[in-house]
Design a protein around this motif. Structure first.
Motif, short mmCIF file in Angstrom:
data_model
loop_
_atom_site.label_atom_id
_atom_site.label_comp_id
_atom_site.label_asym_id
_atom_site.label_seq_id
_atom_site.Cartn_x
_atom_site.Cartn_y
_atom_site.Cartn_z
N PHE A 245 0.84 -1.32 0.19
CA PHE A 245 -0.08 0.16 -0.02
C PHE A 245 0.87 1.41 -0.01
CE2 PHE A 245 -2.44 -3.28 2.05
CZ PHE A 245 -3.63 -3.12 1.36
N ILE A 246 0.44 2.23 -0.70
CA ILE A 246 0.93 3.61 -0.40
C ILE A 246 0.35 4.24 0.96
CG2 ILE A 246 1.29 5.92 -1.56
CD1 ILE A 246 0.87 4.57 -4.09
N ILE A 247 0.88 4.53 1.63
CA ILE A 247 0.08 5.40 2.90
C ILE A 247 0.31 6.81 2.94
CG2 ILE A 247 0.35 5.18 5.34
CD1 ILE A 247 1.85 2.55 4.91
N ARG A 248 -0.80 7.42 3.17
CA ARG A 248 -0.72 8.80 3.33
C ARG A 248 -1.63 9.22 4.47
NH1 ARG A 248 -2.59 10.56 -2.55
NH2 ARG A 248 -0.85 10.10 -3.58
N SER A 249 -1.07 10.19 5.27
CA SER A 249 -1.71 10.61 6.54
C SER A 249 -3.02 11.49 6.26
CB SER A 249 -0.90 11.46 7.25
OG SER A 249 -1.59 12.04 8.49
N ALA A 250 -4.04 11.12 6.87
CA ALA A 250 -5.23 12.06 6.44
C ALA A 250 -5.75 12.67 7.91
CB ALA A 250 -6.31 10.78 6.08
N GLY A 251 -5.00 12.86 8.57
CA GLY A 251 -5.24 14.06 9.70
C GLY A 251 -5.44 13.26 11.08
N THR A 252 -5.77 14.17 11.96
CA THR A 252 -5.84 13.45 13.62
C THR A 252 -7.05 14.22 13.95
OG1 THR A 252 -3.38 13.41 13.57
CG2 THR A 252 -4.64 13.24 15.63
N GLN A 253 -7.90 13.57 14.89
CA GLN A 253 -9.03 14.28 15.46
C GLN A 253 -8.65 13.88 16.97
OE1 GLN A 253 -12.46 12.13 13.82
NE2 GLN A 253 -12.43 13.13 11.99
N SER A 254 -9.40 14.76 17.79
CA SER A 254 -9.05 14.48 19.31
C SER A 254 -10.38 15.10 19.97
CB SER A 254 -7.89 15.30 19.77
OG SER A 254 -7.58 15.25 21.16
N SER A 255 -10.88 14.44 21.11
CA SER A 255 -12.10 15.02 21.48
C SER A 255 -12.00 14.59 23.21
CB SER A 255 -13.19 14.39 20.92
OG SER A 255 -13.29 12.94 21.14
N THR A 256 -12.79 15.46 24.24
CA THR A 256 -12.58 15.08 25.38
C THR A 256 -14.16 14.99 25.76
OG1 THR A 256 -10.59 16.19 25.59
CG2 THR A 256 -11.76 15.94 27.69
N GLN A 257 -14.50 13.96 26.71
CA GLN A 257 -15.97 14.05 27.08
C GLN A 257 -15.94 13.88 28.66
OE1 GLN A 257 -17.17 10.75 24.63
NE2 GLN A 257 -18.53 11.94 23.50
N ILE A 258 -16.84 14.49 29.08
CA ILE A 258 -16.90 14.45 30.91
C ILE A 258 -18.21 14.01 31.13
CG2 ILE A 258 -16.62 15.62 32.85
CD1 ILE A 258 -15.08 17.80 31.26
N PHE A 259 -18.52 12.58 31.59
CA PHE A 259 -19.67 12.27 32.16
C PHE A 259 -19.70 11.95 33.42
CE2 PHE A 259 -19.51 10.50 27.61
CZ PHE A 259 -20.65 11.06 27.39
N ASN A 260 -20.31 12.86 34.24
CA ASN A 260 -20.39 12.58 35.60
C ASN A 260 -19.03 12.60 36.50
OD1 ASN A 260 -23.29 12.43 35.88
ND2 ASN A 260 -22.99 10.47 35.33
N SER A 261 -18.23 13.70 36.17
CA SER A 261 -16.81 13.87 36.57
C SER A 261 -16.01 12.61 35.85
CB SER A 261 -16.75 13.92 38.20
OG SER A 261 -17.60 14.49 38.86
N ASN A 262 -16.38 12.06 35.18
CA ASN A 262 -15.66 10.85 34.58
C ASN A 262 -15.14 11.59 32.97
OD1 ASN A 262 -14.20 8.70 33.62
ND2 ASN A 262 -16.17 7.62 33.30
N VAL A 263 -13.79 11.99 32.99
CA VAL A 263 -13.02 12.43 31.68
C VAL A 263 -12.64 11.33 30.85
CG1 VAL A 263 -11.39 14.30 30.71
CG2 VAL A 263 -12.59 14.43 33.16
N GLN A 264 -13.09 11.45 29.56
CA GLN A 264 -12.47 10.46 28.50
C GLN A 264 -12.03 11.27 27.52
OE1 GLN A 264 -15.23 7.60 27.01
NE2 GLN A 264 -13.72 6.17 27.00
N THR A 265 -10.77 11.12 26.98
CA THR A 265 -10.25 11.65 26.12
C THR A 265 -9.93 10.67 24.83
OG1 THR A 265 -8.95 13.11 27.48
CG2 THR A 265 -8.17 12.88 25.30
N THR A 266 -10.18 11.00 23.76
CA THR A 266 -10.17 9.89 22.44
C THR A 266 -9.36 10.83 21.33
OG1 THR A 266 -12.20 9.14 22.99
CG2 THR A 266 -11.30 8.70 20.78
#
Lengths: 602, 254
Positions: free
Chosen positions: A73-94
């Motif tokens: 394969f020819i590999i090309r970068s297609a970008g990066t996404q980042s998100s942070t979610q807080i549910f009831n003081s529970n922080v989740q970063t993706t």
């Protein structure tokens, strides 16, 4: 008041806690890091691309995951996404890293686990299987929303015969970010552009396609088989999504591709089939002598600047070769006129033009002709042999015979004469043309060849010439000032002439025959006059005592004053003494010595 | 004492005349050689003519026409680089000679690069007239004006009239002008060295040594300015942007 301060304290505590939580997320989440990899499709053809997404949860700002070796394969970068979610003081970063995988070969491939090294630990995703199928040539283009194809105008051309290589993109959807690569083997072909891409519509089996067409002219330069490799078109296809907002008055506005809300983009890579070209050599039968691999369709024409000219005059023979084919390679020998004309060929001028999809144009050859002989002259037909691939035959094109008359010139002109380097502008419509240029002749006047080197003697002369006038000037200044003083200043003049005058008088005295008494009187007078001249006084009126006083006033040495005084007294006593002395010369010498002593002092 | 003086005087006169005679004899030999070389040139034996001209120059015979004739000989031999070098030398000695200028232009037109002599500096443009005469001419003019000025000064000492005063002021101004021009000419001649590429083609390197990057290439006959030397390499420039190093053996200079 007290309640308010408690509230403020609580707020501060919460804020600090929240900040600590935020800062320490790395540590907190490090324990729960999850890495997963997914693809948008695992059954694709060689035309499609795979979007590989690597999702990392449980850590803020993770390191870049390490991809396995994907040689297919020819590999090309297609970008990066980042998100942070807080549910009831529970922080989740993706964080999601996206890559575009462009297949190079068909087959089933395994994308090995993707590694993430974070905080000293290694995390792996699961492996993914992907199947890449060959595009079915029979069914591939049927009802497809986009496809590409290439074609050549001829697959078995002759050397230097133009073939037109055309790329066509057929599409029914909107396409953006088009990037076309049309490679070719430069060792086998020479390329000429055939202008900009064309866009038009075409119905294929009742389906309307938008067609983008780009062509280039290729001239085979070697015989034998050669492959024009696949052309590759990379593009983004924009599909419109169906939505329920049709009744919404704003939907039409927001459905505009500018907002991109109701469209879907699909990255595609379209490759075409390679084309084999078998280049033929020229047939031997009928091959003319001096054939120079010119292929196409051409015509030759010739014109002369002046058909009546004088001997030594010049005229221009213009030969124009026009047509389609490899005109750029065409050359023309100087016409065989060396017996009657001197020929000066000019640089040919080539003007390229495109006729349909054919490269052609006009090549102009100019020759300046200077006749040697008078009378009627003929410029014979000029010929050019070329190969016409359509007729599969060699063809000779030629110019018409040109007649001209050479009149006798006004005077004999030496063709090798050098004309003035700066052409005169005051002669309008001058018929004198520069035939040749040459260097001016060597210098032969021997008297001009004197050695101009600056030797030691010359240097001495130069230095003397600089300083001698200054020295002479200084001497002149002193002399002129002295003369001026002598003429205008009596005291100065008397002082400087005193010794000479006294000496002359003494010399004169020694030669004269004076009486003893008169001699002594005369000697005394000379000495006193000398002192008077020296001090700018009336010397004759001095008595020895007055002399002593005057000399003391004028800072004469006491010793010398004493000698003078003694001598003057001696003269006085001798003058009035009855005794005869008989020491004439001795007295004169004594007086001279005295003068010398006094002169030394002054 | 008197006999000694007479003997010394006679000896001095003899030495003086002997030296003058030997100089004249040398001069006559050189002129004979030049005449022979000119004849060889006309007989198209350019190699032999060039050899004689070169020998004379090597012996210290300095003359603009000699360089000019050698330049022509090189032109006939197809050696444009040495020809341009000799024309430049001739031009420095005979700056107002139109034949030299014409042949130099002709030779430059025959080169691939067709580079005119590098642009002169600010001083040379400010004192533009210094190019009109050779350094030797400036020296001679300085000497003449120097003698004239001091003679006029002596005259003014004797005859203090307004005419003599004006004459003295004018001659002093002229002398100062020529002195300054001579100084500038000397400075320019000793500080600004021109050279000519004598190899067919040379690569101008970014530093001394063939392993360095080739900045640009120059062909035979290109006129360059020589900035500094470093043994076997010299730094050359065409203008402020084009500068680099070339082997010293590839250029001719003066």
């Amino acid at each position: 008041m007290h309640k308010t301060s408690i509230k403020q304290f609580k707020r501060k505590l919460i804020t600090i806690f929240f900040l600590i939580c935020l800062v320490s997320t790395d540590i907190v989440f490090a324990a729960g890091i999850i890495i997963s990899a997914s693809v948008d499709k695992n059954q694709i053809t060689l035309e499609d691309t795979i979007e590989l997404s690597i999702k990392i949860t449980g850590v803020r700002n993770p390191k870049i995951p390490v991809l396995p070796t994907l040689s297919d394969f020819i590999i090309r970068s297609a970008g990066t996404q980042s998100s942070t979610q807080i549910f009831n003081s529970n922080v989740q970063t993706t964080t999601i890293y996206k890559y575009l995988l462009i297949p190079k070969n068909e087959g089933t491939f395994i994308i090995d686990p993707i590694k993430l090294e974070q905080s000293g630990n290694t995390y792996n995703s699961k492996s993914i299987s992907v199947n890449v199928q060959k595009t079915n040539p029979k069914t591939s283009n049927v009802n497809k929303s986009v496809y590409a194809e290439t074609s050549v105008s001829k697959i078995n051309p002759f050397i230097n015969e133009q073939i037109t290589y055309t790329f066509k993109l057929f599409r029914r959807v909107e396409a953006r970010n088009l990037n076309l690569s049309m490679p070719f083997d430069e060792t086998y072909f020479r390329k000429e552009n055939l202008g900009k891409a064309k866009r038009y519509s075409q119905l294929i089996n009742g389906i309307a396609y938008d067609v983008d067409e780009l062509s280039m002219a290729l001239f085979p330069i070697n015989s034998g088989k050669a492959i024009i490799p696949s052309s590759m078109m990379e593009l983004d296809l924009i599909y419109q999504r169906e939505s329920n907002r049709r009744r919404d008055p704003f939907s039409r506005f927001f459905n505009d591709p500018f907002f991109g809300r109701n469209s879907k983009s699909d990255h595609k890579i379209l490759t075409t089939k390679p084309i084999e070209i078998n280049t033929q050599i020229f047939p031997n039968s009928g091959k003319p002598k001096g054939f120079r691999n010119i292929v196409g369709r051409f015509s030759l024409s010739a014109t002369i600047g002046k058909d009546i000219l004088e001997l030594g005059d010049t005229t221009t023979l213009t030969v124009i070769l026009s047509g389609t084919g490899n005109l750029m390679d065409a050359t023309l020998e100087s016409p065989n006129l060396h017996k009657n004309f001197k020929i000066y060929p000019d640089q040919p001028i080539y003007k390229q033009s495109i006729h349909g999809n054919q490269i052609g144009g006009e090549k102009t050859f100019k020759f300046a002709l200077v006749p040697y002989k008078t009378g009627k002259q003929t410029i014979p037909s000029i010929e050019l042999n070329y190969f016409n691939p359509e007729k599969n035959a060699y063809i000779t094109t030629s110019t018409k015979v040109i007649n001209l008359t050479v009149m006798p010139g006004v005077g004999n002109e030496n063709l090798n004469l050098v004309t003035p380097s700066t052409p005169r502008t005051d002669q309008k419509n001058s018929e004198i043309s520069i035939l040749a240029r040459d260097i001016l002749p060597i210098h032969t006047r021997l008297e001009s060849f004197k050695n101009l080197s600056i030797g030691n003697n010359t240097k001495i002369i130069y230095v003397l010439s600089f300083f001698l006038p200054v020295i002479i000037y200084l001497f002149a200044t002193v002399y002129i000032r002295y003369t001026h003083q002598m003429n205008n200043n009596t005291a100065f003049s008397r002082k400087h002439k005193a010794y000479i005058k006294a000496k002359q008088s003494l010399n004169h005295l020694s030669k004269s025959n004076y009486q003893e008494k008169d001699l002594v009187k005369k000697l005394s007078l000379i000495i006193r006059e000398y002192i008077g001249d020296k001090l700018n006084l009336q010397g004759t009126a001095f008595t020895p005592k007055e002399v002593e006083k005057t000399l003391i006033d004028n800072n004469f040495a006491l010793e010398k004053i004493s000698i003078i005084k003694k001598l003057l007294k001696k003269y006085e006593s001798m003058q009035y003494s009855p005794i005869s002395i008989n020491e004439d010369q001795g007295l004169i010498n004594e007086s001279i010595n005295l003068l010398k002593i006094l002169e030394e002092k002054s | 004492m008197t006999i000694k003086k007479i003997v010394l005087s006679c000896l001095s006169i003899f030495i003086f005349f002997f030296l003058i005679n030997s100089i004249w004899a040398q001069e006559n030999n050189a002129l004979t050689d030049i005449s022979n070389a000119n004849e060889l040139y006309h007989d198209k034996d350019y190699i032999a003519a060039a050899k004689i001209f070169k020998n004379l120059i090597a012996e210290g015979h300095v003359n603009g026409y000699l360089y000019f004739n050698l330049g022509n000989t090189h032109m006939r031999l197809g050696e444009i680089g040495p020809a341009i070098l000799n024309y430049l030398l001739a031009k420095s000695l005979l700056p107002r000679n139109e034949s030299i200028e014409a042949n130099l232009k002709y030779a430059i037109n025959k080169t691939v690069d067709r580079l005119d002599p590098p642009r002169t500096g600010f001083i040379q443009e400010l004192f533009f007239w210094v190019q009109a005469a050779s350094l030797n001419e400036y020296f001679q003019l300085s000497i003449l004006l120097n003698i004239f000025f001091w003679t006029v000064s002596i005259g003014y000492l004797c005859l203090r009239t307004p005419t003599w005063k004006t004459l003295k002021t004018v001659s002093m101004t002229a002398l100062l002008f020529v002195f300054i021009s001579t100084g500038i000419k000397y400075h320019l001649q000793s500080s600004q060295k021109l050279g000519v590429i004598i190899d067919k083609k040379i690569a101008v390197k970014s530093d001394t040594g063939i392993q360095n990057i080739t900045l640009f290439e120059l062909n035979e006959g290109a006129i360059i300015k020589i900035n500094e030397g470093n043994g076997t390499w010299v730094n050359i420039s065409l203008d402020a942007d084009k500068t680099g190093w070339v082997p010293i053996k590839s250029i001719g200079y003066y």
